[in-house]
Design a protein around this motif. Sequence first.
Motif, PDB file in Angstrom:
ATOM      1  N   ALA A 144       0.802  -1.224   0.000  1.00 21.51           N
ATOM      2  CA  ALA A 144       0.000   0.000   0.000  1.00 21.51           C
ATOM      3  C   ALA A 144       0.837   1.278   0.000  1.00 21.51           C
ATOM      4  CB  ALA A 144      -0.980  -0.021   1.166  1.00 21.51           C
ATOM      5  N   PRO A 145       1.848   1.445   0.857  1.00 21.81           N
ATOM      6  CA  PRO A 145       2.592   2.712   0.862  1.00 21.81           C
ATOM      7  C   PRO A 145       3.300   3.020  -0.459  1.00 21.81           C
ATOM      8  CG  PRO A 145       2.915   1.537   2.924  1.00 21.81           C
ATOM      9  CD  PRO A 145       2.238   0.587   2.008  1.00 21.81           C
ATOM     10  N   PRO A 146       4.085   2.090  -1.048  1.00 21.37           N
ATOM     11  CA  PRO A 146       4.724   2.440  -2.321  1.00 21.37           C
ATOM     12  C   PRO A 146       3.726   2.651  -3.457  1.00 21.37           C
ATOM     13  CG  PRO A 146       5.113   0.120  -1.792  1.00 21.37           C
ATOM     14  CD  PRO A 146       4.526   0.739  -0.575  1.00 21.37           C
ATOM     15  N   VAL A 147       2.630   1.905  -3.449  1.00 22.60           N
ATOM     16  CA  VAL A 147       1.616   2.101  -4.485  1.00 22.60           C
ATOM     17  C   VAL A 147       0.975   3.477  -4.339  1.00 22.60           C
ATOM     18  CG1 VAL A 147      -0.664   1.357  -5.267  1.00 22.60           C
ATOM     19  CG2 VAL A 147       1.152  -0.327  -4.931  1.00 22.60           C
ATOM     20  N   ALA A 148       0.652   3.880  -3.119  1.00 23.92           N
ATOM     21  CA  ALA A 148       0.067   5.203  -2.902  1.00 23.92           C
ATOM     22  C   ALA A 148       1.040   6.299  -3.326  1.00 23.92           C
ATOM     23  CB  ALA A 148      -0.319   5.372  -1.434  1.00 23.92           C
ATOM     24  N   ALA A 149       2.313   6.107  -3.052  1.00 23.40           N
ATOM     25  CA  ALA A 149       3.306   7.095  -3.473  1.00 23.40           C
ATOM     26  C   ALA A 149       3.386   7.174  -4.997  1.00 23.40           C
ATOM     27  CB  ALA A 149       4.674   6.741  -2.883  1.00 23.40           C
ATOM     28  N   GLY A 150       3.345   6.024  -5.653  1.00 28.02           N
ATOM     29  CA  GLY A 150       3.353   6.011  -7.115  1.00 28.02           C
ATOM     30  C   GLY A 150       2.115   6.667  -7.697  1.00 28.02           C
ATOM     31  N   LEU A 175       2.145   8.385 -19.983  1.00 22.05           N
ATOM     32  CA  LEU A 175       2.663   7.737 -18.773  1.00 22.05           C
ATOM     33  C   LEU A 175       4.077   7.191 -18.896  1.00 22.05           C
ATOM     34  CD1 LEU A 175      -0.577   5.792 -17.788  1.00 22.05           C
ATOM     35  CD2 LEU A 175       0.564   7.476 -16.341  1.00 22.05           C
ATOM     36  N   GLU A 176       4.541   6.926 -20.124  1.00 24.31           N
ATOM     37  CA  GLU A 176       5.759   6.129 -20.256  1.00 24.31           C
ATOM     38  C   GLU A 176       6.986   6.794 -19.639  1.00 24.31           C
ATOM     39  OE1 GLU A 176       6.572   5.289 -24.322  1.00 24.31           O
ATOM     40  OE2 GLU A 176       6.093   7.311 -25.024  1.00 24.31           O
ATOM     41  N   MET A 177       7.155   8.108 -19.751  1.00 25.23           N
ATOM     42  CA  MET A 177       8.332   8.743 -19.175  1.00 25.23           C
ATOM     43  C   MET A 177       8.314   8.668 -17.648  1.00 25.23           C
ATOM     44  SD  MET A 177       9.054  12.091 -21.550  1.00 25.23           S
ATOM     45  CE  MET A 177      10.495  12.466 -20.541  1.00 25.23           C
ATOM     46  N   THR A 178       7.164   8.915 -17.057  1.00 26.30           N
ATOM     47  CA  THR A 178       7.060   8.853 -15.599  1.00 26.30           C
ATOM     48  C   THR A 178       7.271   7.431 -15.098  1.00 26.30           C
ATOM     49  OG1 THR A 178       5.506  10.705 -15.631  1.00 26.30           O
ATOM     50  CG2 THR A 178       5.579   9.383 -13.631  1.00 26.30           C
ATOM     51  N   VAL A 179       6.666   6.453 -15.773  1.00 27.30           N
ATOM     52  CA  VAL A 179       6.821   5.056 -15.355  1.00 27.30           C
ATOM     53  C   VAL A 179       8.278   4.620 -15.479  1.00 27.30           C
ATOM     54  CG1 VAL A 179       6.221   2.668 -15.938  1.00 27.30           C
ATOM     55  CG2 VAL A 179       4.439   4.427 -15.864  1.00 27.30           C
ATOM     56  N   THR A 180       8.930   5.038 -16.564  1.00 27.76           N
ATOM     57  CA  THR A 180      10.340   4.670 -16.748  1.00 27.76           C
ATOM     58  C   THR A 180      11.212   5.239 -15.632  1.00 27.76           C
ATOM     59  OG1 THR A 180      10.032   4.603 -19.139  1.00 27.76           O
ATOM     60  CG2 THR A 180      12.291   4.782 -18.337  1.00 27.76           C
ATOM     61  N   GLY A 181      10.887   6.422 -15.146  1.00 25.64           N
ATOM     62  CA  GLY A 181      11.690   7.051 -14.107  1.00 25.64           C
ATOM     63  C   GLY A 181      11.399   6.585 -12.703  1.00 25.64           C
ATOM     64  N   LEU A 182      10.337   5.831 -12.499  1.00 24.84           N
ATOM     65  CA  LEU A 182       9.988   5.350 -11.160  1.00 24.84           C
ATOM     66  C   LEU A 182      10.862   4.153 -10.775  1.00 24.84           C
ATOM     67  CD1 LEU A 182       6.068   5.460 -11.063  1.00 24.84           C
ATOM     68  CD2 LEU A 182       7.655   6.889  -9.763  1.00 24.84           C
ATOM     69  N   GLU A 183      11.263   4.120  -9.552  1.00 22.75           N
ATOM     70  CA  GLU A 183      12.004   2.967  -9.034  1.00 22.75           C
ATOM     71  C   GLU A 183      11.018   2.036  -8.344  1.00 22.75           C
ATOM     72  OE1 GLU A 183      15.336   0.693  -8.769  1.00 22.75           O
ATOM     73  OE2 GLU A 183      15.212   2.711  -9.661  1.00 22.75           O
ATOM     74  N   PRO A 184      10.850   0.814  -8.838  1.00 23.32           N
ATOM     75  CA  PRO A 184       9.868  -0.076  -8.218  1.00 23.32           C
ATOM     76  C   PRO A 184      10.311  -0.527  -6.832  1.00 23.32           C
ATOM     77  CG  PRO A 184      11.113  -1.251  -9.884  1.00 23.32           C
ATOM     78  CD  PRO A 184      11.530   0.185  -9.988  1.00 23.32           C
ATOM     79  N   ALA A 185       9.334  -0.631  -5.931  1.00 28.13           N
ATOM     80  CA  ALA A 185       9.621  -1.134  -4.586  1.00 28.13           C
ATOM     81  C   ALA A 185       9.945  -2.623  -4.655  1.00 28.13           C
ATOM     82  CB  ALA A 185       8.421  -0.900  -3.683  1.00 28.13           C
ATOM     83  N   GLU A 186      10.870  -3.060  -3.803  1.00 30.68           N
ATOM     84  CA  GLU A 186      11.220  -4.475  -3.768  1.00 30.68           C
ATOM     85  C   GLU A 186      10.265  -5.210  -2.838  1.00 30.68           C
ATOM     86  OE1 GLU A 186      15.270  -5.205  -2.850  1.00 30.68           O
ATOM     87  OE2 GLU A 186      16.049  -3.853  -4.406  1.00 30.68           O
ATOM     88  N   LEU A 221      -6.742   4.411 -12.716  1.00 30.09           N
ATOM     89  CA  LEU A 221      -5.645   4.088 -13.626  1.00 30.09           C
ATOM     90  C   LEU A 221      -4.302   4.256 -12.925  1.00 30.09           C
ATOM     91  CD1 LEU A 221      -4.559   3.330 -16.381  1.00 30.09           C
ATOM     92  CD2 LEU A 221      -4.738   5.737 -17.048  1.00 30.09           C
ATOM     93  N   ALA A 222      -4.157   5.324 -12.144  1.00 31.85           N
ATOM     94  CA  ALA A 222      -2.911   5.521 -11.399  1.00 31.85           C
ATOM     95  C   ALA A 222      -2.665   4.360 -10.444  1.00 31.85           C
ATOM     96  CB  ALA A 222      -2.965   6.844 -10.632  1.00 31.85           C
ATOM     97  N   LEU A 223      -3.719   3.894  -9.786  1.00 31.64           N
ATOM     98  CA  LEU A 223      -3.590   2.743  -8.892  1.00 31.64           C
ATOM     99  C   LEU A 223      -3.126   1.508  -9.655  1.00 31.64           C
ATOM    100  CD1 LEU A 223      -4.049   1.008  -6.356  1.00 31.64           C
ATOM    101  CD2 LEU A 223      -6.492   0.955  -6.944  1.00 31.64           C
ATOM    102  N   ALA A 224      -3.783   1.197 -10.771  1.00 32.61           N
ATOM    103  CA  ALA A 224      -3.467  -0.027 -11.506  1.00 32.61           C
ATOM    104  C   ALA A 224      -2.068   0.027 -12.107  1.00 32.61           C
ATOM    105  CB  ALA A 224      -4.513  -0.260 -12.598  1.00 32.61           C
ATOM    106  N   VAL A 225      -1.676   1.181 -12.647  1.00 28.98           N
ATOM    107  CA  VAL A 225      -0.341   1.289 -13.231  1.00 28.98           C
ATOM    108  C   VAL A 225       0.731   1.219 -12.140  1.00 28.98           C
ATOM    109  CG1 VAL A 225       1.228   2.805 -14.505  1.00 28.98           C
ATOM    110  CG2 VAL A 225      -1.133   2.536 -15.266  1.00 28.98           C
ATOM    111  N   ALA A 226       0.468   1.826 -10.984  1.00 28.78           N
ATOM    112  CA  ALA A 226       1.426   1.731  -9.875  1.00 28.78           C
ATOM    113  C   ALA A 226       1.592   0.285  -9.419  1.00 28.78           C
ATOM    114  CB  ALA A 226       0.961   2.608  -8.713  1.00 28.78           C
ATOM    115  N   VAL A 227       0.496  -0.452  -9.357  1.00 30.07           N
ATOM    116  CA  VAL A 227       0.572  -1.868  -8.997  1.00 30.07           C
ATOM    117  C   VAL A 227       1.335  -2.641 -10.067  1.00 30.07           C
ATOM    118  CG1 VAL A 227      -0.772  -3.964  -8.640  1.00 30.07           C
ATOM    119  CG2 VAL A 227      -1.525  -1.819  -7.601  1.00 30.07           C
ATOM    120  N   ALA A 228       0.997  -2.385 -11.350  1.00 31.61           N
ATOM    121  CA  ALA A 228       1.678  -3.089 -12.439  1.00 31.61           C
ATOM    122  C   ALA A 228       3.172  -2.793 -12.421  1.00 31.61           C
ATOM    123  CB  ALA A 228       1.073  -2.675 -13.775  1.00 31.61           C
ATOM    124  N   HIS A 229       3.544  -1.555 -12.135  1.00 32.90           N
ATOM    125  CA  HIS A 229       4.956  -1.178 -12.082  1.00 32.90           C
ATOM    126  C   HIS A 229       5.681  -1.953 -10.972  1.00 32.90           C
ATOM    127  CE1 HIS A 229       8.531   1.256 -12.460  1.00 32.90           C
ATOM    128  NE2 HIS A 229       8.449   1.656 -11.195  1.00 32.90           N
TER     129      HIS A 229
END
Length: 641
Positions: A13-19, A127-138, A223-231
């Motif tokens: 939840a926390p990293p997804v909310a941040a994304g 979305l692609e530039m922002t998604v590319t720049g995000l660091e996924p949570a481990e 959409l932001a929720l789903a893309v953050a989860v997918a990322h």
Amino acid sequence: MLDVPDELIDELAPPVAAGMRLLLGVIPTGPAARLGRLRASEQARPDTQQTFVRAGHQRVLLPPPRQPVSTSSESAKILGLRRLGALHARPGPRVADRHILTPSEPLGLAALRELAALTTERLLGALEMTVTGLEPAEVPGLTVYLPPPPPASGRYGFASAGNDSEALTAALLLDAVRPGVADLVLALAGRLAVHPAVVPHLVVPPDAADEQAVAARHGQAHLALAVAVAHTVVGNVQIPPLADRTAATVGVGIGAAAAVLGQTPMPPAYAPALLNKIRAEYLLPRRSFGSVRVSRHRFGLIEGSFPDTVDFAGNGLVAVVDGGAVIRTGIADRPARVQLTVLAEEPPEVASGWEEIVEVSWHAAEGLASVLGPDGTSAPPLRAQTPPWPGDYRLRVHARGRDDRDDPDAETYELVVWPAPAGPEVVHRRTDRLGHRLRGEPEPARPVRPEHAYRWVRRSLLSEAATVTVTTGATVEEVLRAFGADPDRPESIRSIEADLYAGDSNLPWVAVLDAGPAILAVEYNGFQGSQESVLRRASARCRAASMFWNVNTLMRLSFAEQGRLLAAFEPGMSAAEPEVDAEPAVEAATAGLELADHVDRHLKGLVAVERFTGYGITAADLDRITTTGTAFRIIPVVDDL
């Protein structure tokens, strides 16, 4: 659905909310609003689309699916809005075009296929530039919920059309190399949508006041929720380099968002915003056409639920009930054709051509009433069409064909609505036998109309547009030359139509039949037989007459004898009456046909053609033409140009 423990959801939840906070600001409002309306669009999906197939010379109507319009909406308190669905709803893909979900395809990818490619591409680009720049949570525990990848053979297969979006293609490839990712993203997005750390980001803010803003914010958040989860999921999975990680992430996220939004109630602010939009854009007059599924001899103009019992003994046609009015039909259980007209004031005169006309008052508690069958189905154009305000209205119900059990297609209705204070019931016309029976009155004797013999035309390939020409005293070759066709160059109807559809030819064509007493010339969607020059040549040795009609209700009835045009006019037009009266033969052919009445004018014209020439086209004649399948291209004669 995957059974993911609460501990993993709490960790995500926390990293997804941040994304989500980062993604919300880059999602464009236009495609986001289309996503945000998916739930409303599903409720407004057409359920009575008509499909015709060819059977001999006939057009056969395939019954529509029996899918009721949804009357349960968690956010819409207005019954009219429940049946209207989204203000900007678009019909779903035709059954033949819609992707068929197989057991092996994830629900999220199936939802992604349903979206327009342009919508998906716009979202990917944003979305692609922002998604590319995000660091996924481990989150190491995520991979436990994925099946093992397929053997590393270097070969993968998936189905993709050439016009698919980049996001869809990448998501399909991801599913091929790492099955289960799309399902896991959808499951996690659904669980996180109710998590306390995420819920505040899904709430539509108060400053989103209009319909577009509410729908867009609803779509952006999910959409932001789903893309953050997918990322997060894709970032914790090993993927071969042949898959575009960013495009696949966005594609899987869009698909999961579409699947979730299709089942998520619209936000509470949507119904009032939609109503305000409808009221601001509502204009009069408005007319809509469609079919409604009749059941137990009734349909209605209804705001709420359909009543169980109705008494028609008063006027034999319409009964006012809570929330609208119910109409008594002759047919028991099949679609009926209905025209709904909404006016700003009372029509200046009572329409002709109807057998029963009754006018009543009814009170709209909310507005936006729909023409519905007892099971809640109707054609989309007939939904939520009355004014979007409560108040008193008059309803004038017109009915025709309720007695025609041998021809159910003859039964049609027109409902006319306008605002007016409550007043007494007015019966303008009461002539059909059913109405007399329901009122307990003796049934009137009604002679069979001559045009009824041509009702088969309404169910044939000639139903929408055609010209039928009947010539006596001539040969097939002479009639063809009169049309400008070469008798020595027959062709198949199939090849001529193929050339027309392909744009390889725009020449008109005609099919002819030696019927014995006369020569028939039939043009599907053509009009050469209505031309004066053609009729003069065809009638050189005796008589020729033709009836033309098209889908725009344009018509022309023509008579010629001994090479001279006697009359040519549009049936029912007052200006034509002196022309008709000027020729005794034409007057005799049209006598008693009531051409001023718009109902079945083209069939009345065929009666006049038969009277004038002594022969009328039959269904068997059209079958012979269709079976033979031969026609002739028409080359316009120089004198006709």
